[in-house]
Scaffold this motif. Structure first.
Motif, PDB file in Angstrom:
ATOM      1  N   GLU A   1       0.870  -1.183   0.000  1.00  0.00           N
ATOM      2  CA  GLU A   1       0.000   0.000   0.000  1.00  0.00           C
ATOM      3  C   GLU A   1       0.897   1.219   0.000  1.00  0.00           C
ATOM      4  N   LYS A   2       0.800   1.981  -1.076  1.00  0.00           N
ATOM      5  CA  LYS A   2       1.754   3.067  -1.265  1.00  0.00           C
ATOM      6  C   LYS A   2       1.080   4.437  -1.190  1.00  0.00           C
ATOM      7  N   MET A   3       1.938   5.439  -1.137  1.00  0.00           N
ATOM      8  CA  MET A   3       1.450   6.820  -1.140  1.00  0.00           C
ATOM      9  C   MET A   3       0.789   7.180  -2.470  1.00  0.00           C
TER      10      MET A   3
ATOM     11  N   TYR B   1      -6.524  19.765  -1.924  1.00  0.00           N
ATOM     12  CA  TYR B   1      -6.309  18.708  -0.920  1.00  0.00           C
ATOM     13  C   TYR B   1      -7.334  17.577  -1.042  1.00  0.00           C
TER      14      TYR B   1
ATOM     15  N   ARG C   1       6.022  11.827  -6.092  1.00  0.00           N
ATOM     16  CA  ARG C   1       6.915  11.597  -4.945  1.00  0.00           C
ATOM     17  C   ARG C   1       7.838  10.408  -5.140  1.00  0.00           C
TER      18      ARG C   1
ATOM     19  N   ILE D   1      12.606   8.745  -5.249  1.00  0.00           N
ATOM     20  CA  ILE D   1      13.089   7.631  -4.435  1.00  0.00           C
ATOM     21  C   ILE D   1      13.616   6.467  -5.264  1.00  0.00           C
TER      22      ILE D   1
ATOM     23  N   GLY E   1      -4.821  13.763   3.252  1.00  0.00           N
ATOM     24  CA  GLY E   1      -4.368  13.367   4.588  1.00  0.00           C
ATOM     25  C   GLY E   1      -5.363  13.764   5.666  1.00  0.00           C
TER      26      GLY E   1
ATOM     27  N   THR F   1       8.916  15.754   4.009  1.00  0.00           N
ATOM     28  CA  THR F   1       9.266  15.098   2.746  1.00  0.00           C
ATOM     29  C   THR F   1      10.696  14.561   2.800  1.00  0.00           C
TER      30      THR F   1
ATOM     31  N   GLN G   1      10.914  11.532   4.984  1.00  0.00           N
ATOM     32  CA  GLN G   1      10.423  10.384   4.215  1.00  0.00           C
ATOM     33  C   GLN G   1      11.524   9.884   3.277  1.00  0.00           C
TER      34      GLN G   1
ATOM     35  N   GLY H   1       9.894   4.629   2.718  1.00  0.00           N
ATOM     36  CA  GLY H   1       9.190   5.878   2.997  1.00  0.00           C
ATOM     37  C   GLY H   1       7.912   6.026   2.196  1.00  0.00           C
ATOM     38  N   TYR H   2       7.847   5.305   1.080  1.00  0.00           N
ATOM     39  CA  TYR H   2       6.690   5.447   0.186  1.00  0.00           C
ATOM     40  C   TYR H   2       5.562   4.482   0.558  1.00  0.00           C
ATOM     41  N   ILE H   3       5.882   3.539   1.442  1.00  0.00           N
ATOM     42  CA  ILE H   3       4.905   2.509   1.817  1.00  0.00           C
ATOM     43  C   ILE H   3       4.135   2.982   3.048  1.00  0.00           C
ATOM     44  N   GLU H   4       2.816   2.925   2.971  1.00  0.00           N
ATOM     45  CA  GLU H   4       1.999   3.524   4.021  1.00  0.00           C
ATOM     46  C   GLU H   4       2.246   2.928   5.404  1.00  0.00           C
TER      47      GLU H   4
ATOM     48  N   SER I   1       4.756   8.528   4.925  1.00  0.00           N
ATOM     49  CA  SER I   1       3.861   9.150   3.950  1.00  0.00           C
ATOM     50  C   SER I   1       2.791   9.970   4.673  1.00  0.00           C
TER      51      SER I   1
ATOM     52  N   VAL J   1       3.859  13.446   5.683  1.00  0.00           N
ATOM     53  CA  VAL J   1       3.888  14.351   4.536  1.00  0.00           C
ATOM     54  C   VAL J   1       2.462  14.752   4.161  1.00  0.00           C
ATOM     55  N   ARG J   2       1.587  13.772   4.056  1.00  0.00           N
ATOM     56  CA  ARG J   2       0.222  14.055   3.620  1.00  0.00           C
ATOM     57  C   ARG J   2      -0.517  14.922   4.643  1.00  0.00           C
ATOM     58  N   ASP J   3      -0.289  14.647   5.925  1.00  0.00           N
ATOM     59  CA  ASP J   3      -0.945  15.471   6.952  1.00  0.00           C
ATOM     60  C   ASP J   3      -0.377  16.891   6.960  1.00  0.00           C
TER      61      ASP J   3
END
Lengths: 592, 592
Positions: free
Chosen positions: A254-256, A415, A429, A433, B257, B404, B407, B414-417, B422, B425-427
């Motif tokens: 599960e990714k961003m 948003y 993003r 990476i 987020g 960011t 992450q 860092g990209y995996i929830e 993540s 960053v989203r929040d």
């Protein structure tokens, strides 16, 4: 829902007026006249706009699912992939011997920008396939090529790249996947790979996994890594599909973002694999196509900036809120469109100036690859090797920043997922990476590429900028707005390189502490150089007389913005570099 | 799963050693001795670490749901909110007359940083309540205060702020929600509000909506806006809850987020509302608490940087990959922890130097609010009004950039929830948008605050920096590393302000085109000033003799990093500002 408009005129401008590809003595470039490229780009643009873009948001919302080992991609993805296959787009720049169309990489790159902008997650399936194709094409045996390449070029089969394991990504020397030699010359591959893009899905008949593994008894570390082909289904002698191989998807991450792409945990359980190239030389084989793969990721960063910008500009023209400080611009409306506000324009100009410069940069890099591969130009090869980490690192860092800025133009609506701007940010993003995190790109640039071949490529780059500036010396239209800032930025870059050589000699951390700043400094000089060339082309067109006067004037205005507001970041980069390694290295690890 | 560690020692350092709150002649500050604040902060930190943080990731994954008009918050949120209520945390700095604890805002801000860092989405429920409390406290009638405030202070009821409508956010003059006067003195409110945080949920017995609406026949535009209390449930004379009012949640937004917070479309259908303060003066009433609300959002940006950094530092110490270029740091392991790599350290130092400086900045701003409210200090009031858009805009822009970067330290993970980076960053992303998008903050700063009161607050700020530098003139320990860079940056800020005054006179776009750069320039000077003061306090502690020598030395080292690698951005900001409005305004709207 966001939309996508193919930037055909802008691409034509870069290819034919700035880079002048049609005049370059590169095999295959004679075909690249304006009519031909226009026809290709227009067709590719239609697919981007009408087929790929409409599936982007829904693909993000639906994502991929895994059930009983079967991965389902979002609705419509397979049909869209069929359109790509049927149109021959999957093999655009592939070898005609295996069914490809043999077009130059520079043209494939322009097409790639559009397709990526329209649907980055979907385009990763053919993207990874192309990477695997390149590796087999460069290092596979004739039999392997004959078995796998035609189906990969046609898109009937897709490909993957299996490098990362749970405990190692950047440092592949640590990898544990094993390859046991068998009597028939094949290998039994066992181990777990993670973050495998397009590792399993429902869009192709077969998946050709390229897997890095260690043959027991080989050298330690990266010198003991070999490359294997592991097909999902075994291929019979007649080319038909045989038994299922011992490889399966154990989980989807599960990714961003890039939800439409299946990011798989792949389990290899005595799967049959075939050695590609020589044993223990797998890393070199995998890295052969690294330049193209990394340029492809830079292109992803750029492409997300492009599509995010297009929608932000549209929104800014449409959304009314407040009044221009210099007096109502749309007095007939309850408020003015927000594009009248200087800070909204600043955001849009930041994006526009970056992405048009970035487009020229990446097409130039692709052009250098063509010159290297198709014209045996050693200087071009050295240059593109030097520039590749810059394309990847700079375009993805700035691409993400631009997508974030485009989202900002939407205010609160940016948003909310249904407006689609969040997706551009989340998708962009990952490009910072994967395929070597941007810090690794900076390390590659400063620790390896800068001094490679006795520093010849770096010298060639500086020389090229210098020669251009000298040739245009008397050009009053370029001098103040373009040449002077370019020279100043280029001087910053040379000063930084000199600092690394001197200080880095004594303390290698002196160079590495400034590596990311150097990568950005380099990126700015490349975009400044690109803008100077585009400004020159625009002035020439204006002088020659044109019906598109505003087009060219806007190019010059946008370029001026880059030179006066974005390029000056080089002085900051240099100041940071020259502040040396101490501030960076001063703290003990436990003090963080 | 990410964790959170309360930065107690760092907070104590800022409060007692740098700001020296205990020595300030502000009502309530005499209580703020080290033991007292340590006890409060420790207790607040425990709740952050043990109660709030463990619900952050699950809250993000579950989000809120709407079914038959009922909004359900993520599992555990209500119990955590009960803990906050029971401990009296919801009324920490509220008026004792209504059950609050009457503590200074500076202490509540320190507590707020920790609670926000641990769970930003959850803390928005009490956060919005606090905003609504402040508005009613400042502008409500005695009866309204008696009816609503005690339950809002205790946290039994929560509050909301209803400003935005689908077609207007920044430009409230366009709003359409109507308030029809009734014979009994109440109003019937009808209209739709969007982006209403905590608009509906299952954590409190009642929700007190503050709603901006127009009374028919009132003046046009922003001058015709009034503020109303619209309770979810009517309140009987005895304080018990009565009938359900005509307000309901029509939809929950799917956002990038803060999934744990319910962002509602609120429908008002002849809902009963009660005028707060005077008719048509609603906007002024709503803006009264704007300073605190905006500082609160700046705090959110900072807090996400803090928690993201903490986890990134831990990961960098733990994850092994590659070897230090200066020789193996952990030869007993297969690779070194990635914190040995200069570029990883650079990322961590960027974050650390920003967030420790940012913490001092925001606590200083809170301190100024206390001095204004509790000691009637007019200069403090002017200063905090000037600094508020900087706190909001700078800390959220940089906070997002830091999250960011944190992450990025994780590479692919860092990209995996499930790793949680993540989410930070989203929040953090929303803080740049809501409570006045950052471009609006910049506009407020340059277009209003800079020249407010004849420019007195701005002069006071410059004077304060100058006085500090002068007083420390002979301090050789500060001079080169802190005072010189601070003076240079402050000079850049003054030059920019002067440019605005001169060029802005002729063309207001000259100032506005540079507004965001000015906001950042100002932020950097504030953080540079904060670091100079922290360095001074650290040198004093070292000179006095201390058992925490490394603590103070690391403060100085981190400050040096800020001054040498982050503060120099002011020159870039100034260059952009001085490039003038033309590059920004040059293109026609249709050329984008």
């Amino acid at each position: 829902m966001p939309t996508y408009t193919p930037p055909l005129r802008d691409m034509e401008f870069v290819l034919h007026e700035a880079l002048k590809v049609q005049d370059q003595p590169v095999e295959g470039y004679s075909e690249l006249d304006r009519d031909f490229t226009a026809a290709i780009l227009e067709e590719a643009g239609k697919i981007a706009r009408d087929v790929l873009a409409p599936l982007n948001l829904s693909g993000d919302r639906q994502g991929c699912t895994l059930e009983n080992g079967v991965v389902r991609t979002p609705e419509g993805f397979k049909a869209a992939f069929d359109t790509l296959r049927e149109g021959g787009w999957t093999g655009l720049d592939c070898d005609p011997e295996f069914g490809g169309q043999g077009m130059p990489y520079v043209l494939a790159t322009a097409v790639g920008e559009m397709h990526c902008a329209a649907n980055m997650a979907l385009m990763m399936y053919p993207g990874l396939t192309h990477g695997a194709y390149s590796a087999i094409h460069a290092h596979g045996s004739d039999e392997q090529k004959a078995t796998y390449l035609p189906k990969m070029v046609s898109g009937e089969w897709t490909g993957t790249m299996n490098l990362t394991e749970p405990h190692c990504g950047t440092d592949l020397g640590l990898l544990r996947t094993k390859a046991e030699p068998q009597d028939d010359g094949s290998y039994k591959i066992s181990g777990q790979k993670i973050f495998i893009s397009a590792g399993e899905h429902d869009m192709a008949d077969n998946i050709v996994h390229l897997v890095l593994a260690k043959i027991p008894g080989g050298p330690e570390g990266v010198k003991g890594i070999s490359l294997f082909i592991v097909p999902k289904f075994m291929v019979n002698e007649d080319g038909s599909l045989g038994a299922r191989n011992g490889v399966s998807c154990g989980n989807l991450e599960e990714k961003m973002g890039i939800h439409g792409n299946a990011t798989c945990v792949m389990n290899y359980d005595e799967a049959t694999g075939f050695l590609v190239g020589e044993a223990h030389k797998g890393l070199r084989a995998m890295f052969t196509m690294m330049n193209e793969a990394r340029i492809g990721v830079g292109l992803q960063g750029l492409s997300q900036a492009v599509v995010a910008y297009q929608n932000a500009a549209e929104y800014a023209r449409d959304r009314i809120q407040g009044r221009a400080i210099t007096g109502a611009a749309a007095p007939e409306k309850a408020a003015d469109p927000i594009i009248v506000h200087p800070d909204v324009r600043r955001m849009l100009m930041d994006q526009k100036a970056f992405l048009e410069g970035g487009r020229m940069f990446v097409l130039w890099a692709a052009n250098l690859i063509d010159r290297s591969h198709r014209a045996g130009d050693a200087e071009a090869e050295g240059l593109v090797s030097l520039l590749t980490p810059v394309v990847k690192g700079f375009l993805t860092d700035k691409g993400y920043a631009c997508a974030t800025q485009a989202q900002q133009v939407y205010g609160g609506h940016g948003y909310i997922e249904e407006w689609g701007m969040s997706q551009f940010v989340r998708d962009a993003r990952i490009a910072m990476i994967y395929e070597g995190a941007n810090g690794v790109q900076a390390l590659d640039l400063v620790g390896r590429k800068l001094a490679a071949n006795g520093g010849k490529p770096a010298m060639a780059f500086f020389e090229m900028v210098k020669t251009f500036c000298k040739a245009e010396e008397g050009n009053e239209e370029l001098k103040k707005d373009f040449l002077d800032p370019l020279k100043a930025a280029s001087k910053d870059l040379q000063t930084a390189a000199m600092y690394f050589m001197q200080a880095g000699m004594k303390n290698p951390n002196a160079a590495l502490a400034g590596s990311t700043d150097f990568m950005h400094l380099f990126g700015h000089v490349c975009l400044g150089f690109a803008w100077a060339q585009m400004a020159k082309a625009s002035h020439e067109a204006l002088a020659a007389g044109t019906s598109e006067e505003e087009f060219y004037r806007n190019k010059i205005r946008t370029g001026r913005y880059y030179m006066s507001r974005l390029l000056p970041e080089t002085a900051l980069n240099l100041a940071r570099i020259q502040s040396g390694p101490e501030p960076v290295m001063d703290l003990a690890a436990e003090a963080f």
